[in-house]
Scaffold this motif. Structure first.
Motif, PDB file in Angstrom:
ATOM      1  N   SER A  71      42.585  12.182 -12.345  1.00 19.50           N
ATOM      2  CA  SER A  71      43.421  13.259 -12.889  1.00 19.50           C
ATOM      3  C   SER A  71      42.751  13.931 -14.082  1.00 19.50           C
ATOM      4  O   SER A  71      42.719  15.164 -14.186  1.00 19.50           O
ATOM      5  N   VAL A  72      42.201  13.118 -14.998  1.00 17.98           N
ATOM      6  CA  VAL A  72      41.548  13.683 -16.187  1.00 17.98           C
ATOM      7  C   VAL A  72      40.297  14.469 -15.785  1.00 17.98           C
ATOM      8  O   VAL A  72      40.039  15.565 -16.301  1.00 17.98           O
ATOM      9  N   LEU A  73      39.523  13.924 -14.852  1.00 15.01           N
ATOM     10  CA  LEU A  73      38.318  14.616 -14.395  1.00 15.01           C
ATOM     11  C   LEU A  73      38.667  15.947 -13.733  1.00 15.01           C
ATOM     12  O   LEU A  73      37.978  16.954 -13.936  1.00 15.01           O
ATOM     13  N   ALA A  74      39.743  15.946 -12.951  1.00 14.69           N
ATOM     14  CA  ALA A  74      40.166  17.194 -12.305  1.00 14.69           C
ATOM     15  C   ALA A  74      40.594  18.223 -13.350  1.00 14.69           C
ATOM     16  O   ALA A  74      40.284  19.417 -13.232  1.00 14.69           O
ATOM     17  N   ILE A 163      37.904   4.986 -19.430  1.00 15.42           N
ATOM     18  CA  ILE A 163      39.013   4.375 -18.695  1.00 15.42           C
ATOM     19  C   ILE A 163      38.471   3.191 -17.889  1.00 15.42           C
ATOM     20  O   ILE A 163      37.611   3.378 -17.016  1.00 15.42           O
ATOM     21  N   PRO A 164      38.935   1.962 -18.158  1.00 19.41           N
ATOM     22  CA  PRO A 164      38.464   0.805 -17.371  1.00 19.41           C
ATOM     23  C   PRO A 164      38.990   0.883 -15.946  1.00 19.41           C
ATOM     24  O   PRO A 164      40.152   1.216 -15.716  1.00 19.41           O
ATOM     25  N   VAL A 165      38.128   0.586 -14.974  1.00 18.56           N
ATOM     26  CA  VAL A 165      38.531   0.691 -13.568  1.00 18.56           C
ATOM     27  C   VAL A 165      38.313  -0.607 -12.805  1.00 18.56           C
ATOM     28  O   VAL A 165      38.306  -0.620 -11.575  1.00 18.56           O
ATOM     29  N   GLY A 166      38.156  -1.713 -13.539  1.00 22.35           N
ATOM     30  CA  GLY A 166      38.016  -3.011 -12.876  1.00 22.35           C
ATOM     31  C   GLY A 166      36.564  -3.409 -12.698  1.00 22.35           C
ATOM     32  O   GLY A 166      35.654  -2.565 -12.711  1.00 22.35           O
ATOM     33  N   GLY A 167      36.367  -4.710 -12.514  1.00 20.12           N
ATOM     34  CA  GLY A 167      35.012  -5.213 -12.303  1.00 20.12           C
ATOM     35  C   GLY A 167      34.116  -5.030 -13.500  1.00 20.12           C
ATOM     36  O   GLY A 167      32.890  -4.975 -13.361  1.00 20.12           O
ATOM     37  N   GLY A 168      34.694  -4.919 -14.693  1.00 19.84           N
ATOM     38  CA  GLY A 168      33.898  -4.724 -15.896  1.00 19.84           C
ATOM     39  C   GLY A 168      33.340  -3.320 -16.025  1.00 19.84           C
ATOM     40  O   GLY A 168      32.507  -3.066 -16.901  1.00 19.84           O
ATOM     41  N   VAL A 171      35.034   4.423 -16.637  1.00 25.05           N
ATOM     42  CA  VAL A 171      34.644   5.796 -16.308  1.00 25.05           C
ATOM     43  C   VAL A 171      34.900   6.681 -17.511  1.00 25.05           C
ATOM     44  O   VAL A 171      35.982   6.646 -18.107  1.00 25.05           O
ATOM     45  N   GLN A 172      33.896   7.465 -17.869  1.00 24.79           N
ATOM     46  CA  GLN A 172      34.057   8.459 -18.923  1.00 24.79           C
ATOM     47  C   GLN A 172      34.595   9.719 -18.261  1.00 24.79           C
ATOM     48  O   GLN A 172      33.871  10.417 -17.551  1.00 24.79           O
ATOM     49  N   PRO A 173      35.880  10.050 -18.454  1.00 24.72           N
ATOM     50  CA  PRO A 173      36.496  11.109 -17.661  1.00 24.72           C
ATOM     51  C   PRO A 173      36.270  12.533 -18.175  1.00 24.72           C
ATOM     52  O   PRO A 173      36.761  13.475 -17.567  1.00 24.72           O
ATOM     53  N   SER A 174      35.562  12.673 -19.275  1.00 26.26           N
ATOM     54  CA  SER A 174      35.317  14.011 -19.806  1.00 26.26           C
ATOM     55  C   SER A 174      34.061  13.968 -20.663  1.00 26.26           C
ATOM     56  O   SER A 174      33.285  13.013 -20.582  1.00 26.26           O
ATOM     57  N   ASP A 175      33.859  14.997 -21.461  1.00 29.21           N
ATOM     58  CA  ASP A 175      32.689  15.047 -22.337  1.00 29.21           C
ATOM     59  C   ASP A 175      33.125  15.584 -23.692  1.00 29.21           C
ATOM     60  O   ASP A 175      34.282  15.958 -23.884  1.00 29.21           O
ATOM     61  N   THR A 176      32.201  15.620 -24.625  1.00 25.90           N
ATOM     62  CA  THR A 176      32.547  16.050 -25.980  1.00 25.90           C
ATOM     63  C   THR A 176      32.564  17.574 -26.088  1.00 25.90           C
ATOM     64  O   THR A 176      31.837  18.275 -25.379  1.00 25.90           O
ATOM     65  N   ALA A 177      33.389  18.059 -26.989  1.00 27.89           N
ATOM     66  CA  ALA A 177      33.426  19.498 -27.245  1.00 27.89           C
ATOM     67  C   ALA A 177      32.070  19.980 -27.754  1.00 27.89           C
ATOM     68  O   ALA A 177      31.642  21.107 -27.454  1.00 27.89           O
ATOM     69  N   HIS A 178      31.391  19.121 -28.490  1.00 30.33           N
ATOM     70  CA  HIS A 178      30.076  19.493 -29.026  1.00 30.33           C
ATOM     71  C   HIS A 178      29.111  19.802 -27.891  1.00 30.33           C
ATOM     72  O   HIS A 178      28.356  20.792 -27.936  1.00 30.33           O
ATOM     73  N   THR A 225      26.466  22.791 -16.609  1.00 25.75           N
ATOM     74  CA  THR A 225      25.778  21.498 -16.617  1.00 25.75           C
ATOM     75  C   THR A 225      26.752  20.359 -16.883  1.00 25.75           C
ATOM     76  O   THR A 225      26.726  19.321 -16.214  1.00 25.75           O
ATOM     77  N   VAL A 226      27.628  20.561 -17.872  1.00 23.79           N
ATOM     78  CA  VAL A 226      28.648  19.555 -18.169  1.00 23.79           C
ATOM     79  C   VAL A 226      29.569  19.377 -16.974  1.00 23.79           C
ATOM     80  O   VAL A 226      29.924  18.252 -16.592  1.00 23.79           O
ATOM     81  N   GLN A 227      29.929  20.480 -16.341  1.00 25.38           N
ATOM     82  CA  GLN A 227      30.835  20.421 -15.190  1.00 25.38           C
ATOM     83  C   GLN A 227      30.191  19.662 -14.029  1.00 25.38           C
ATOM     84  O   GLN A 227      30.863  18.890 -13.334  1.00 25.38           O
ATOM     85  N   ALA A 228      28.909  19.867 -13.815  1.00 19.65           N
ATOM     86  CA  ALA A 228      28.214  19.149 -12.747  1.00 19.65           C
ATOM     87  C   ALA A 228      28.195  17.646 -13.021  1.00 19.65           C
ATOM     88  O   ALA A 228      28.355  16.824 -12.104  1.00 19.65           O
ATOM     89  N   SER A 229      27.998  17.289 -14.286  1.00 23.24           N
ATOM     90  CA  SER A 229      28.003  15.871 -14.661  1.00 23.24           C
ATOM     91  C   SER A 229      29.360  15.240 -14.381  1.00 23.24           C
ATOM     92  O   SER A 229      29.464  14.135 -13.837  1.00 23.24           O
ATOM     93  N   LEU A 230      30.421  15.958 -14.735  1.00 24.13           N
ATOM     94  CA  LEU A 230      31.764  15.444 -14.477  1.00 24.13           C
ATOM     95  C   LEU A 230      32.049  15.395 -12.978  1.00 24.13           C
ATOM     96  O   LEU A 230      32.760  14.495 -12.503  1.00 24.13           O
ATOM     97  N   GLY A 231      31.488  16.328 -12.227  1.00 22.76           N
ATOM     98  CA  GLY A 231      31.665  16.320 -10.776  1.00 22.76           C
ATOM     99  C   GLY A 231      31.057  15.076 -10.146  1.00 22.76           C
ATOM    100  O   GLY A 231      31.629  14.502  -9.206  1.00 22.76           O
ATOM    101  N   ALA A 232      29.918  14.641 -10.666  1.00 22.14           N
ATOM    102  CA  ALA A 232      29.293  13.421 -10.155  1.00 22.14           C
ATOM    103  C   ALA A 232      30.172  12.205 -10.452  1.00 22.14           C
ATOM    104  O   ALA A 232      30.314  11.302  -9.616  1.00 22.14           O
ATOM    105  N   ARG A 233      30.781  12.188 -11.639  1.00 22.02           N
ATOM    106  CA  ARG A 233      31.687  11.081 -11.970  1.00 22.02           C
ATOM    107  C   ARG A 233      32.926  11.107 -11.079  1.00 22.02           C
ATOM    108  O   ARG A 233      33.423  10.053 -10.663  1.00 22.02           O
TER     109      ARG A 233
END
Length: 297
Positions: A71-74, A163-168, A171-178, A225-233
């Motif tokens: 949800s956050v990534l979307a 956000i922890p997703v199990g198995g140790g 997921v980083q669901p976003s990026d920094t404003a900077h 570029t940031v959007q592509a990185s989030l798309g991979a996640r």
């Protein structure tokens, strides 16, 4: 003769008691849909069920977090798409300013448009995610984009909460404003502020607009570029969700095999048990009614 009679009664009573108990158990299994009521019914299966239940609880928590991450990534993806549209609109205004046909009033209107885009970009940068945390802010919950008194902007430079997703794993669901707003061309919002000021001043407009067009293209590339990185996640999260769904299906099949009653088989077994019990009761009643004289006939 007394011993034989007692044995006869004991054996008949034990047989009928066992059959009655078996019938009661089958009826309970059919009514509840469960084969196991207590651990003593099948200690090995009961232990396995406890393990399955714990795994299911862990999977539920992981599933909830994966859904949140998705949800956050979307939201981040749609917000970055909106930012790209705003930057492209700013570039179009800069190109209009270079036409050489704009008077002071028109340049002022273009400057107002640039200011509005800058403010909209700042608002998008300060969006909050479903957790109520800044979408592009740091883990401390502080604002992602801050307008300073001198007209400049400050940006959160620490990553949003993972956000922890199990198995140790997490997921980083976003990026920094900077990272979103700064690129090789510098600070996107400061760039827009400079362009607006140049348009209002009306001096060296062509040079300022030409520089802004190039810088805005670089800023747009940075957002992409940031959007592509989030798309991979997001793709990684989708794969994890699919794997979790398969694991849940397999685990449910295991649980059902250990715990659930095969109603058809149980009813068939109950009918057989009741038939044997009825026959045993009938035989016992008939034999119980026989006397010595019946044997001597």
């Amino acid at each position: 003769m007394q011993v034989s009679t007692r044995l006869f009664y004991d054996r008949a009573s034990a047989a009928m008691g066992a059959l009655s108990a078996q019938a009661d158990t089958l009826q309970t299994q059919i009514a509840t849909g469960k084969k196991l009521a207590v651990a003593s019914d099948d200690s090995v299966a009961y232990a396995r069920l406890r393990g399955v239940a714990q795994a299911s609880a862990d999977a539920k928590a992981s599933g909830t977090n994966l859904d949140l991450a998705a949800s956050v990534l979307a939201q981040a993806d749609s917000t970055l798409t909106a930012m790209t549209a705003q930057l492209q609109q700013a570039s179009e205004l800069a190109i209009q300013a270079r036409s050489g046909t704009q008077d002071k009033v028109s340049l002022g209107a273009l400057a107002d448009g640039i200011d509005a885009i800058r403010d909209q970009l700042a608002d998008l940068g300060n969006a909050v995610d479903p957790r109520g945390l800044p979408l592009f802010g740091g883990g401390d919950g502080g604002a992602a984009v801050t307008a300073n008194a001198d007209g400049s902007y400050s940006y959160a430079a620490t990553s949003p909460s993972a956000i922890p997703v199990g198995g140790g794993q997490s997921v980083q669901p976003s990026d920094t404003a900077h990272r979103v707003f700064t690129s090789a061309a510098g600070d996107a919002l400061a760039m827009l502020t400079r362009l607006s000021a140049a348009l209002r001043a009306g001096t060296d407009v062509d040079a300022a607009a030409a520089s802004a067009v190039g810088d805005l293209a670089t800023a747009t590339t940075q957002v992409s570029t940031v959007q592509a990185s989030l798309g991979a996640r997001a793709a990684h999260v989708e794969l994890a969700q699919a794997a979790l769904t398969r694991a849940n299906t397999d685990r449910e099949a295991t649980r059902s095999g250990l715990e659930d009653t095969d109603v058809t088989a149980a009813i068939t077994q109950l009918q057989k048990t009741m038939t044997v019990l009825s026959a045993t009761q009938a035989s016992f009643t008939k034999l119980q009614g026989l006397s010595l004289f019946d044997y001597l006939k």
